[in-house]
Design an enzyme around this catalytic site. Structure first.
Site, PDB file in Angstrom:
ATOM      1  N   CYS A 114     132.950  54.988  50.162  1.00 21.53           N
ATOM      2  CA  CYS A 114     133.408  53.596  50.310  1.00 21.53           C
ATOM      3  C   CYS A 114     134.927  53.482  50.346  1.00 21.53           C
ATOM      4  O   CYS A 114     135.469  52.455  50.766  1.00 21.53           O
ATOM      5  CB  CYS A 114     132.841  52.730  49.188  1.00 21.53           C
ATOM      6  N   HIS A 250     137.317  46.093  49.048  1.00 24.55           N
ATOM      7  CA  HIS A 250     136.047  46.697  49.475  1.00 24.55           C
ATOM      8  C   HIS A 250     134.935  45.763  49.016  1.00 24.55           C
ATOM      9  O   HIS A 250     134.958  45.251  47.887  1.00 24.55           O
ATOM     10  CB  HIS A 250     135.902  48.081  48.831  1.00 24.55           C
ATOM     11  N   ASN A 280     127.326  45.849  51.485  1.00 21.37           N
ATOM     12  CA  ASN A 280     128.277  46.952  51.335  1.00 21.37           C
ATOM     13  C   ASN A 280     128.152  47.872  52.546  1.00 21.37           C
ATOM     14  O   ASN A 280     127.146  48.558  52.694  1.00 21.37           O
ATOM     15  CB  ASN A 280     127.964  47.698  50.026  1.00 21.37           C
TER      16      ASN A 280
HETATM   17  O1  UT7 Z   1     130.610  50.779  46.929  1.00 16.26           O
HETATM   18  C1  UT7 Z   1     130.282  51.839  46.095  1.00 16.26           C
HETATM   19  C2  UT7 Z   1     130.334  51.450  44.706  1.00 16.26           C
HETATM   20  N1  UT7 Z   1     129.123  50.809  44.308  1.00 16.26           N
HETATM   21  C3  UT7 Z   1     129.180  49.749  43.557  1.00 16.26           C
HETATM   22  O2  UT7 Z   1     130.258  49.278  43.317  1.00 16.26           O
HETATM   23  C4  UT7 Z   1     127.911  49.186  43.002  1.00 16.26           C
HETATM   24  C5  UT7 Z   1     128.139  48.898  41.554  1.00 16.26           C
HETATM   25  N2  UT7 Z   1     126.975  48.362  40.886  1.00 16.26           N
HETATM   26  C6  UT7 Z   1     126.453  47.140  41.132  1.00 16.26           C
HETATM   27  O3  UT7 Z   1     126.860  46.444  42.046  1.00 16.26           O
HETATM   28  C7  UT7 Z   1     125.388  46.618  40.192  1.00 16.26           C
HETATM   29  O4  UT7 Z   1     125.313  47.478  39.081  1.00 16.26           O
HETATM   30  C8  UT7 Z   1     123.979  46.474  40.825  1.00 16.26           C
HETATM   31  C9  UT7 Z   1     123.998  45.297  41.792  1.00 16.26           C
HETATM   32  C10 UT7 Z   1     123.628  47.741  41.553  1.00 16.26           C
HETATM   33  C11 UT7 Z   1     122.951  46.173  39.748  1.00 16.26           C
HETATM   34  O5  UT7 Z   1     123.302  45.031  39.006  1.00 16.26           O
HETATM   35  P1  UT7 Z   1     123.292  45.075  37.406  1.00 16.26           P
HETATM   36  O6  UT7 Z   1     123.600  43.718  36.953  1.00 16.26           O
HETATM   37  O7  UT7 Z   1     124.206  46.180  36.988  1.00 16.26           O
HETATM   38  O8  UT7 Z   1     121.783  45.386  37.085  1.00 16.26           O
HETATM   39  P2  UT7 Z   1     121.141  46.629  36.326  1.00 16.26           P
HETATM   40  O9  UT7 Z   1     121.272  47.868  37.127  1.00 16.26           O
HETATM   41  O10 UT7 Z   1     121.660  46.650  34.928  1.00 16.26           O
HETATM   42  O11 UT7 Z   1     119.634  46.190  36.288  1.00 16.26           O
HETATM   43  C12 UT7 Z   1     119.212  44.998  35.612  1.00 16.26           C
HETATM   44  C13 UT7 Z   1     117.732  44.807  35.865  1.00 16.26           C
HETATM   45  C14 UT7 Z   1     116.911  46.072  35.626  1.00 16.26           C
HETATM   46  O12 UT7 Z   1     115.675  45.668  35.056  1.00 16.26           O
HETATM   47  P3  UT7 Z   1     115.421  45.811  33.473  1.00 16.26           P
HETATM   48  O13 UT7 Z   1     115.586  47.266  33.180  1.00 16.26           O
HETATM   49  O14 UT7 Z   1     116.460  44.935  32.831  1.00 16.26           O
HETATM   50  O15 UT7 Z   1     114.025  45.306  33.336  1.00 16.26           O
HETATM   51  C15 UT7 Z   1     116.662  46.609  37.007  1.00 16.26           C
HETATM   52  O16 UT7 Z   1     115.485  47.374  37.086  1.00 16.26           O
HETATM   53  O17 UT7 Z   1     117.516  44.471  37.253  1.00 16.26           O
HETATM   54  C16 UT7 Z   1     116.533  45.349  37.810  1.00 16.26           C
HETATM   55  N3  UT7 Z   1     116.805  45.518  39.226  1.00 16.26           N
HETATM   56  C17 UT7 Z   1     116.329  44.669  40.164  1.00 16.26           C
HETATM   57  N4  UT7 Z   1     115.562  43.570  40.074  1.00 16.26           N
HETATM   58  C18 UT7 Z   1     115.280  42.921  41.217  1.00 16.26           C
HETATM   59  C19 UT7 Z   1     117.558  46.470  39.841  1.00 16.26           C
HETATM   60  N5  UT7 Z   1     117.581  46.252  41.154  1.00 16.26           N
HETATM   61  C20 UT7 Z   1     116.824  45.146  41.394  1.00 16.26           C
HETATM   62  C21 UT7 Z   1     116.494  44.425  42.536  1.00 16.26           C
HETATM   63  N6  UT7 Z   1     115.714  43.317  42.423  1.00 16.26           N
HETATM   64  N7  UT7 Z   1     116.919  44.792  43.777  1.00 16.26           N
END
Ligand code: UT7
Length: 323
Positions: A114, A250, A280
């Protein structure tokens, strides 16, 4: 007399097909609401069958050349940031070179995921300043959806395809320190590779592999690394967040953009946001957002732009330039 690079045209291209959050919700257990709230993403573009990264890069490059009012024959360097090359080799940049009808100069790819566009811009700018080349196309282009595991809801909702390009040109004169492309700060940390990577490769599995990410942990590093890179370029130049006309980050997650802007006191009105429209797009996201800022009439000649990125590697960085 000093030698300095200047941006003289921007361009971008998005594949025609749009994949909405609602469509994704029919493929994996997710919802439009979850995706919008956690990421700001509403839709992403997906390359057509047979549409290659080089096609996307070439389309973006043509638009940048048109905006600069110059012909491809005037370019002697192409630096392309991409994680999704057409083939293992040759470099996708050489395919772009051929598609643009160029027979001279040099073209190569940069792999910084990225952060690929900023690493490419820093590389091309340095080579122009040194006098190795006169005019460069700096491109970020991806068919990122080809390395997505469509059954992994933690990653498949986040990415899209697209490309963006800028034409940069070396000029000689007595320039103020904040004219043209001013400075860059690029860094990597290989010890964090296991938080964001592709589980395949030429010398490891012999397969292409799919994106794997511990999103939550990447998120925390992203805000810290991006902020430190921005602080480094501001400190080096003596400029402050108040001097910035536009923040062109980004586009990974709107919450990351908001977090960085808040930490650095950059008002929301100065932040260019396109993540809602194309998700992204990895190395393509900055030049896509920059071109959007220019073509929408917001960013104008003379404006001071601050850009940043963070991606797999980890790789991250920031650049400061005046349009
Ligand atoms: O460009 C390269 C660099 N990449 C990034 O900058 C990405 C950085 N990370 C992020 O943008 C975020 O961490 C995400 C968008 C990927 C995830 O958001 P989050 O608020 O950090 O969520 P999380 O990973 O802590 O997950 C929270 C909950 C989990 O469920 P439980 O364990 O709380 O029951 C996940 O399983 O959300 C769940 N979850 C989803 N639910 C519905 C994860 N993905 C999804 C989804 N739809 N697509």
């Amino acid at each position: 007399m000093a030698r300095r690079s200047f941006i003289c045209g921007t361009g971008s291209y998005l594949p025609e097909r749009i994949l909405t959050n609602a469509e994704l919700a029919s493929m994996v257990e997710t919802s439009d609401e979850w995706i919008r709230e956690r990421t700001g993403i509403r839709q992403r573009h997906v390359a057509a069958d047979g549409e290659l990264t080089s096609d996307i890069a070439t389309a973006a490059a043509r638009r940048a050349l048109d905006a600069a009012g110059i012909d491809a024959s005037a370019i002697d360097l192409i630096v392309l940031g991409t994680t999704t090359p057409d083939q293992t080799f040759p470099a996708t940049a050489t395919a772009v070179q051929a598609k643009l009808g160029m027979t001279g100069g040099a073209a190569f790819d940069i792999q910084a995921v990225c952060s690929g566009f900023l690493f490419s811009l820093a590389t091309a700018d340095s080579m122009l300043r040194q006098g190795l080349f006169q005019r460069a196309l700096v491109i970020g282009a991806e068919t990122f959806t080809r390395i997505i595991d469509w059954s992994d809801r933690g990653t498949c909702v986040l990415f899209g395809d697209g490309g963006g390009a800028v034409v940069i040109e070396a000029r000689e004169g007595d320039f103020a320190p904040d004219e043209g492309i001013i400075t860059h700060h690029i860094r990597t940390d290989g010890t964090k590779a296991d938080l964001l990577y592709v589980d395949g490769g030429v010398s490891s599995t012999g397969t292409i592999g799919h994106v794997r990410m511990e999103g939550n942990r990447v998120f925390k590093h992203a805000v810290a690394n991006i902020s430190s890179a921005i602080e480094a370029v501001l400190q080096e130049t003596g400029l402050t967040a108040d001097d910035i006309d536009w923040f062109v980050p980004h586009q990974a997650n709107k919450r990351i953009l908001d977090g960085v802007a808040k930490k650095l006191n950059i008002p929301e009105s100065k932040v260019i946001i396109t993540v809602d429209q194309h998700a992204n797009t990895s190395a393509a996201s900055i030049p896509l957002a920059l071109d959007h800022a220019v073509r929408s009439g917001r960013a104008k000649p003379g404006d001071l732009i601050l850009s940043e990125a963070m991606g797999g590697g980890f790789s991250w960085g920031a650049s400061l330039f005046r349009l």
